[in-house]
Design a protein around this motif. Structure first.
Motif, short mmCIF file in Angstrom:
data_model
loop_
_atom_site.label_atom_id
_atom_site.label_comp_id
_atom_site.label_asym_id
_atom_site.label_seq_id
_atom_site.Cartn_x
_atom_site.Cartn_y
_atom_site.Cartn_z
N ALA A 119 0.73 -0.96 0.22
CA ALA A 119 0.11 -0.10 0.08
C ALA A 119 0.91 1.31 0.13
CB ALA A 119 -0.52 -0.06 1.58
N TRP B 201 2.25 2.17 -3.39
CA TRP B 201 1.24 2.71 -4.37
C TRP B 201 0.57 4.13 -4.18
CZ3 TRP B 201 0.10 1.13 -9.70
CH2 TRP B 201 0.64 0.08 -9.71
N SER C 149 1.32 6.22 -7.08
CA SER C 149 0.18 6.45 -7.75
C SER C 149 0.09 6.87 -8.59
CB SER C 149 -1.07 6.20 -6.67
OG SER C 149 0.05 7.38 -6.02
N ARG D 180 -0.36 5.16 -12.48
CA ARG D 180 -1.30 4.88 -12.92
C ARG D 180 -1.29 5.21 -14.65
NH1 ARG D 180 -6.55 8.62 -11.10
NH2 ARG D 180 -4.51 10.11 -12.61
N LYS E 115 -7.22 0.20 -12.28
CA LYS E 115 -8.42 0.30 -11.75
C LYS E 115 -9.36 -0.50 -11.41
CE LYS E 115 -12.65 1.77 -13.76
NZ LYS E 115 -13.28 2.04 -15.35
N CYS F 87 -8.07 -1.97 -7.53
CA CYS F 87 -8.87 -1.26 -7.11
C CYS F 87 -10.33 -1.61 -6.61
CB CYS F 87 -9.07 0.54 -6.93
SG CYS F 87 -7.33 0.99 -7.14
N PRO G 82 -10.94 -3.72 -2.44
CA PRO G 82 -11.40 -2.58 -2.12
C PRO G 82 -10.83 -2.21 -0.84
CG PRO G 82 -13.21 -3.66 -2.42
CD PRO G 82 -12.52 -4.74 -2.72
N SER H 153 -7.55 -0.57 -1.96
CA SER H 153 -7.99 1.37 -2.41
C SER H 153 -8.31 1.78 -0.77
CB SER H 153 -9.26 1.39 -3.55
OG SER H 153 -9.31 0.56 -3.91
N TYR H 154 -9.08 0.80 -0.09
CA TYR H 154 -9.05 1.68 0.94
C TYR H 154 -7.07 1.67 1.92
CZ TYR H 154 -9.67 3.25 6.49
OH TYR H 154 -9.86 3.76 7.57
N VAL I 226 -4.33 2.04 0.73
CA VAL I 226 -3.56 3.13 -0.08
C VAL I 226 -3.76 5.19 0.12
CG1 VAL I 226 -2.80 4.66 -2.52
CG2 VAL I 226 -2.54 1.99 -2.22
N LEU I 227 -5.50 4.71 -0.44
CA LEU I 227 -5.83 6.39 0.37
C LEU I 227 -5.78 6.59 2.00
CD1 LEU I 227 -7.80 8.58 -0.39
CD2 LEU I 227 -9.80 7.33 0.41
#
Length: 273
Positions: free
Chosen positions: A205, A208, A212, A216, A224, A227, A231, A234-235, A237-238
């Motif tokens: 994580a 990325w 990212s 990307r 995509k 992600c 999920p 995605s969480y 990384v965010l």
């Protein structure tokens, strides 16, 4: 002066007994003898290879493989030891891992014999690169190099070999890949590893979160898909990006200009161009 011969025999016996009971030297010597640790039995390599042969069946169908290894070597892994102990008398000495990658199991057995596996580190230096692996393409878009060690890592976790997990993880840090290869590796980690295993998940994580925007551009469709499929990826990384953004706000008077991830939180390796 009284002669010792004039003393009754009973009194002489009592005096001698009291002297023995009151002698601290004898008691201390006995205690020291009891406290001395036993000398561990020396186990030579020759002793290991004298043990019986166990067959380890891996994979299914045409891709299956049978590894023959010595019992004394295999039982270094707790899961192997558990299954061997459960053998019924007179039964065939086999362990079946139909859902395991053939090459990963081969590397595990190599490690149990030698405490290493191919590709090895080229020196004992902390950042020493790995030996060249001729099985890998020059541009690893499929993440094959990373997956070699990731599969060994997850299998080591299953077999109860923490030292091998650490070794495999250190080799992941020394393996280069492309953006697409990184995503293939990330997909495997989030699909096959324990959700609570931050040792292998957090660096993915962080990698990325740091790169990212750049990565990307090289693999947006794959990014995509990753992600949407995972999920949690995605969480994670965010969350890392937002955490760093909050830290940035705390260290400046004005608003942060964007996410900043600490470089030390990412893997120390370069992507292939």
């Amino acid at each position: 002066m009284a002669d010792e011969r004039d003393t009754p025999a009973e009194e002489q016996d009592v005096d001698m007994e009291e002297t023995r009971e009151g002698a601290p030297e004898a008691t201390e010597d006995a205690e020291l003898t009891t406290m001395e640790p036993e000398t561990p039995k020396l186990v030579l390599f020759a002793d290991l290879v004298k043990s019986r042969i166990i067959e380890v069946l891996v994979g299914t169908g045409a891709d299956s493989q049978t590894y023959s290894a010595h019992e004394a070597v295999l039982i270094k892994a707790p899961e192997f030891a558990r299954q061997i102990e459960a053998f019924a008398p007179g039964s065939r000495q086999q362990i079946n891992f139909s859902d395991v990658d053939v090459d990963a199991m081969g590397s595990v057995i190599e490690y149990l014999y030698t405490s290493e596996y191919f590709p090895k580190r080229t020196s004992s230096a902390r950042d020493a690169p790995l030996e060249r692996d001729p099985r890998l393409p020059s541009a690893d878009d499929d993440g094959l190099g990373l997956l070699v060690h990731a599969r060994i890592y997850t299998l080591a976790d299953r077999l109860g070999l923490p030292e091998l997990k650490s070794l495999a993880h250190s080799k992941i840090h020394r393996t280069a890949s492309t953006a697409k290869g990184e995503l293939a590796y990330a997909r495997y980690v989030y699909k096959e590893s324990n959700p609570e295993d931050t040792t292998i998940r957090k660096p993915v994580a962080a990698f990325w979160a740091t790169r990212s925007l750049q990565l990307r551009q090289d693999a947006e469709p794959e990014f995509k898909a990753m992600c949407l499929e995972f999920p949690q990826f995605s969480y994670d990384v965010l969350q890392l990006m937002l955490d760093q953004q909050e830290k940035g706000k705390g260290s400046h008077d004005g608003p942060s200009r964007g996410p900043q991830v600490v470089p030390s939180s990412t893997r120390k390796r370069q992507r292939q161009i």
